[in-house]
Enzyme design. Structure first.
Site, PDB file in Angstrom:
ATOM      1  CB  CYS A   7      -0.904  -0.030   1.236  1.00 33.91           C
ATOM      2  SG  CYS A   7      -1.720   1.532   1.577  1.00 33.91           S
ATOM      3  CB  CYS A  10       1.127   0.951   4.349  1.00 30.53           C
ATOM      4  SG  CYS A  10      -0.470   0.553   5.099  1.00 30.53           S
ATOM      5  CG  ASP A  33      -2.837  15.513  -2.529  1.00 26.70           C
ATOM      6  OD1 ASP A  33      -3.771  14.775  -2.192  1.00 26.70           O
ATOM      7  OD2 ASP A  33      -2.333  15.500  -3.685  1.00 26.70           O
ATOM      8  CG  HIS A  49      -3.995  -1.274   4.783  1.00 28.34           C
ATOM      9  ND1 HIS A  49      -3.637  -0.364   3.816  1.00 28.34           N
ATOM     10  CD2 HIS A  49      -4.952  -2.064   4.236  1.00 28.34           C
ATOM     11  CE1 HIS A  49      -4.327  -0.604   2.717  1.00 28.34           C
ATOM     12  NE2 HIS A  49      -5.131  -1.631   2.949  1.00 28.34           N
ATOM     13  CG  ASN A  90     -12.854  11.405  -2.970  1.00 29.91           C
ATOM     14  OD1 ASN A  90     -13.890  12.062  -2.921  1.00 29.91           O
ATOM     15  ND2 ASN A  90     -11.700  11.923  -3.357  1.00 29.91           N
ATOM     16  N   GLY A  96     -14.142   8.488  -6.638  1.00 25.89           N
ATOM     17  CA  GLY A  96     -12.828   9.017  -6.982  1.00 25.89           C
ATOM     18  C   GLY A  96     -11.713   8.580  -6.053  1.00 25.89           C
ATOM     19  CG  HIS A 101      -4.008   3.690   4.024  1.00 32.43           C
ATOM     20  ND1 HIS A 101      -3.005   2.924   4.600  1.00 32.43           N
ATOM     21  CD2 HIS A 101      -4.433   4.525   4.995  1.00 32.43           C
ATOM     22  CE1 HIS A 101      -2.847   3.289   5.865  1.00 32.43           C
ATOM     23  NE2 HIS A 101      -3.706   4.267   6.129  1.00 32.43           N
ATOM     24  CG  HIS A 103      -6.864   9.282   1.504  1.00 34.35           C
ATOM     25  ND1 HIS A 103      -6.948   8.027   0.940  1.00 34.35           N
ATOM     26  CD2 HIS A 103      -7.223  10.152   0.533  1.00 34.35           C
ATOM     27  CE1 HIS A 103      -7.327   8.141  -0.315  1.00 34.35           C
ATOM     28  NE2 HIS A 103      -7.518   9.417  -0.595  1.00 34.35           N
TER      29      HIS A 103
HETATM   30  P1  AMP Z   1      -8.157  10.079  -3.566  1.00 33.71           P
HETATM   31  O1  AMP Z   1      -8.275  10.384  -5.026  1.00 33.71           O
HETATM   32  O2  AMP Z   1      -9.254  10.637  -2.716  1.00 33.71           O
HETATM   33  O3  AMP Z   1      -7.927   8.606  -3.328  1.00 33.71           O
HETATM   34  O4  AMP Z   1      -6.868  10.849  -3.072  1.00 33.71           O
HETATM   35  C1  AMP Z   1      -5.574  10.371  -3.254  1.00 33.71           C
HETATM   36  C2  AMP Z   1      -4.662  11.544  -3.155  1.00 33.71           C
HETATM   37  O5  AMP Z   1      -3.343  11.082  -2.920  1.00 33.71           O
HETATM   38  C3  AMP Z   1      -4.601  12.419  -4.416  1.00 33.71           C
HETATM   39  O6  AMP Z   1      -5.031  13.744  -4.096  1.00 33.71           O
HETATM   40  C4  AMP Z   1      -3.128  12.358  -4.826  1.00 33.71           C
HETATM   41  O7  AMP Z   1      -2.649  13.588  -5.318  1.00 33.71           O
HETATM   42  C5  AMP Z   1      -2.453  11.974  -3.527  1.00 33.71           C
HETATM   43  N1  AMP Z   1      -1.178  11.276  -3.658  1.00 33.71           N
HETATM   44  C6  AMP Z   1      -0.891  10.214  -4.456  1.00 33.71           C
HETATM   45  N2  AMP Z   1       0.388   9.824  -4.276  1.00 33.71           N
HETATM   46  C7  AMP Z   1       0.919  10.656  -3.353  1.00 33.71           C
HETATM   47  C8  AMP Z   1       2.222  10.777  -2.755  1.00 33.71           C
HETATM   48  N3  AMP Z   1       3.228   9.945  -3.053  1.00 33.71           N
HETATM   49  N4  AMP Z   1       2.404  11.772  -1.851  1.00 33.71           N
HETATM   50  C9  AMP Z   1       1.399  12.618  -1.536  1.00 33.71           C
HETATM   51  N5  AMP Z   1       0.158  12.550  -2.048  1.00 33.71           N
HETATM   52  C10 AMP Z   1      -0.079  11.587  -2.957  1.00 33.71           C
HETATM   53 ZN    ZN Z   2      -2.232   1.166   3.773  1.00 35.90          ZN
END
Ligand code: AMP
Ligand code: ZN
Length: 120
Positions: A7, A10, A33, A49, A90, A96, A101, A103
């Protein structure tokens, strides 16, 4: 704390993938982000997780992480003097969710409209 080796979040919690940390305690890790949609865009994740909000609400062992996440959000808002913000979760593909994991996005620093396109 049970982490999943496959993940992305994680791996971020474990420090295997770099992130810009904004907050951490025993239960919650928060970081910037990578593709911010506003001047402030932080992600708050439980340090265990849990795939998604459906699972987060499945029993008290999981849902206490929701309380811990919101306590962390309040602390960060107070520390950084963020008066107004939006929290977004989401859950599932149609909503989306791209990282499985759970968030919570904390978004602030600009005027926001309402409606599904307003944060895109
Ligand atoms: P969601 O689309 O709600 O699942 O949000 C996932 C979020 O994770 C998105 O806004 C991405 O820009 C962010 N994201 C993906 N990879 C990383 C990373 N390595 N570091 C920071 N944010 C990330
Ligand atoms: Zn995780």
């Amino acid at each position: 704390m049970a982490l999943d080796k496959d993940c992305l979040f994680c791996k971020i919690i474990a420090g295997e993938i770099p992130s810009t940390k904004v907050y951490e305690d025993e239960y919650v890790y928060a970081f910037k982000d990578i593709e911010p949609i506003a001047p402030v865009h932080y992600l708050f994740v439980p340090k265990t997780h849990i795939c998604c909000a459906k699972k987060l609400g499945s029993d008290a062992d999981h849902s206490m992480y929701a309380a811990k996440v919101f306590e962390a959000i309040s602390k960060v808002a107070a520390d950084e003097k963020i008066e107004s913000f939006r929290v977004i979760n989401n859950c599932g593909e149609d909503a989306g969710q791209s990282v499985m994991h759970v968030h919570f996005h904390m978004v602030a620093g600009r005027k926001m409209g309402w409606g599904e396109q307003s944060l895109g």
